[in-house]
Design a protein around this motif. Structure first.
Motif, PDB file in Angstrom:
ATOM      1  N   LEU A   1       0.820  -1.213   0.000  1.00 54.01           N
ATOM      2  CA  LEU A   1       0.000   0.000   0.000  1.00 54.01           C
ATOM      3  C   LEU A   1       0.853   1.262   0.000  1.00 54.01           C
ATOM      4  CD1 LEU A   1      -2.778  -1.027   2.564  1.00 54.01           C
ATOM      5  CD2 LEU A   1      -2.994  -0.867   0.086  1.00 54.01           C
ATOM      6  N   LEU A   2       1.978   1.215   0.709  1.00 52.41           N
ATOM      7  CA  LEU A   2       2.852   2.392   0.769  1.00 52.41           C
ATOM      8  C   LEU A   2       3.590   2.629  -0.541  1.00 52.41           C
ATOM      9  CD1 LEU A   2       4.400   2.073   4.349  1.00 52.41           C
ATOM     10  CD2 LEU A   2       2.890   3.888   3.538  1.00 52.41           C
ATOM     11  N   GLY A   3       3.841   1.550  -1.293  1.00 50.82           N
ATOM     12  CA  GLY A   3       4.547   1.695  -2.557  1.00 50.82           C
ATOM     13  C   GLY A   3       6.045   1.814  -2.358  1.00 50.82           C
ATOM     14  N   THR A   4       6.707   2.191  -3.419  1.00 48.00           N
ATOM     15  CA  THR A   4       8.175   2.278  -3.397  1.00 48.00           C
ATOM     16  C   THR A   4       8.689   3.545  -2.738  1.00 48.00           C
ATOM     17  OG1 THR A   4       8.124   3.256  -5.619  1.00 48.00           O
ATOM     18  CG2 THR A   4       8.384   0.862  -5.468  1.00 48.00           C
TER      19      THR A   4
ATOM     20  N   THR B   1       8.526   1.979   8.021  1.00 48.04           N
ATOM     21  CA  THR B   1       7.266   2.674   8.282  1.00 48.04           C
ATOM     22  C   THR B   1       6.140   1.684   8.547  1.00 48.04           C
ATOM     23  OG1 THR B   1       8.010   4.404   6.768  1.00 48.04           O
ATOM     24  CG2 THR B   1       5.700   4.446   7.403  1.00 48.04           C
ATOM     25  N   THR B   2       6.205   0.534   7.892  1.00 43.63           N
ATOM     26  CA  THR B   2       5.123  -0.445   8.047  1.00 43.63           C
ATOM     27  C   THR B   2       4.994  -0.946   9.485  1.00 43.63           C
ATOM     28  OG1 THR B   2       6.682  -2.162   7.343  1.00 43.63           O
ATOM     29  CG2 THR B   2       5.236  -1.236   5.659  1.00 43.63           C
TER      30      THR B   2
ATOM     31  N   VAL C   1       1.697  -1.822  11.772  1.00 45.45           N
ATOM     32  CA  VAL C   1       1.518  -3.159  12.356  1.00 45.45           C
ATOM     33  C   VAL C   1       1.310  -3.031  13.867  1.00 45.45           C
ATOM     34  CG1 VAL C   1       2.632  -5.378  12.800  1.00 45.45           C
ATOM     35  CG2 VAL C   1       2.821  -4.324  10.552  1.00 45.45           C
ATOM     36  N   SER C   2       2.095  -2.169  14.506  1.00 48.12           N
ATOM     37  CA  SER C   2       1.938  -1.939  15.947  1.00 48.12           C
ATOM     38  C   SER C   2       0.583  -1.318  16.248  1.00 48.12           C
ATOM     39  CB  SER C   2       3.053  -1.019  16.458  1.00 48.12           C
ATOM     40  OG  SER C   2       4.324  -1.555  16.191  1.00 48.12           O
TER      41      SER C   2
ATOM     42  N   TYR D   1      -3.459   6.963   3.917  1.00 48.82           N
ATOM     43  CA  TYR D   1      -3.250   8.395   4.121  1.00 48.82           C
ATOM     44  C   TYR D   1      -1.767   8.741   4.139  1.00 48.82           C
ATOM     45  CZ  TYR D   1      -8.166   8.368   5.577  1.00 48.82           C
ATOM     46  OH  TYR D   1      -9.529   8.228   5.630  1.00 48.82           O
ATOM     47  N   SER D   2      -0.974   7.821   4.671  1.00 48.06           N
ATOM     48  CA  SER D   2       0.474   8.048   4.699  1.00 48.06           C
ATOM     49  C   SER D   2       1.062   7.986   3.287  1.00 48.06           C
ATOM     50  CB  SER D   2       1.137   6.996   5.584  1.00 48.06           C
ATOM     51  OG  SER D   2       2.541   7.076   5.508  1.00 48.06           O
TER      52      SER D   2
END
Length: 225
Positions: free
Chosen positions: A61-64, A70-71, A75-76, A220-221
């Motif tokens: 989802l965050l992409g390259t 950041t993930t 997850v936390s 959103y990030s």
């Protein structure tokens, strides 16, 4: 009656005028056994499997353009909300995620972090998101207004979504349990069966809402990168 019904969400437990209900937010740590930190076991395998699956999905989802690591934030966030949602299903444990104090603090902090970073480092990209591609020139001012409003209400929608889902299920369980006092003995078995089904449904809602909040925060990030 309404006051008595909603009193189940009141943080009333205190000791020396210190509210102890909010300590339930940290009870999730007890779900991690000591053996988890020492040797690989079934707890470790299950935890690791879920974490890796979520990490891979959030990375997609965050992409390259996303920063490495950041993930793990999301997850936390997933596990934090999941533990608090599940703990609220146990008797005499305060449901912290049914209060906007917790949910709005989480969503507003994340949203402000994304906005500050985006407008400082990727200002042009943030302006591009204000006007979708292919918008006619005459509609551009309206699209900017609509996109601005939808962006501002994001933390509120995240917080209210989680709070409303937690409150709705707990209220329904409380209403059904309160009717059991005046119910004939022949129908008590049916009531218990319905309550068990509702608990299963609430368990599913607890997982789904934690996942939805984490995925939306990830999306959103990704917009500010």
């Amino acid at each position: 009656m309404m006051n008595n019904l909603f009193s189940i969400f009141d943080p009333s437990t205190n000791l020396f005028n210190l509210s102890l209900n909010w300590l339930s937010t940290f009870i999730g740590i007890l779900f991690i056994p000591l053996s988890f930190w020492l040797i690989p076991n079934r707890h470790y395998t299950l935890w690791n499997f879920i974490s890796l699956k979520l990490n891979n999905e959030f990375k997609t989802l965050l992409g390259t353009n996303g920063f490495k690591g950041t993930t793990f934030i999301f997850v936390s966030l997933f596990f934090f909300i999941l533990f608090n949602n599940f703990l609220g299903l146990f008797p005499y444990i305060f449901t912290s995620t049914s209060h906007l104090n917790i949910t709005l603090s989480i969503s507003l902090t994340l949203w402000l972090s994304f906005m500050i970073y985006g407008w400082i480092n990727n200002t042009q990209n943030m302006f591009i998101h204000m006007i979708p591609q292919g918008t006619p020139p005459i509609l551009m001012p309206f699209m900017v207004l609509i996109e601005t409003i939808s962006n501002i209400i994001r933390p509120g929608t995240l917080a209210v979504r989680l709070t409303a889902n937690m409150i709705a299920g707990h209220l329904l369980l409380t209403l059904l349990s309160s009717t059991g006092i005046n119910m004939p003995n022949s129908l008590l078995g049916f009531l218990i069966f319905i309550q068990i089904l509702l608990l299963v449904l609430e368990s599913a809602v607890a997982v789904i809402q934690a996942y939805v909040i984490s995925v939306l925060s990830t999306l959103y990030s990704s917009e500010v990168n």
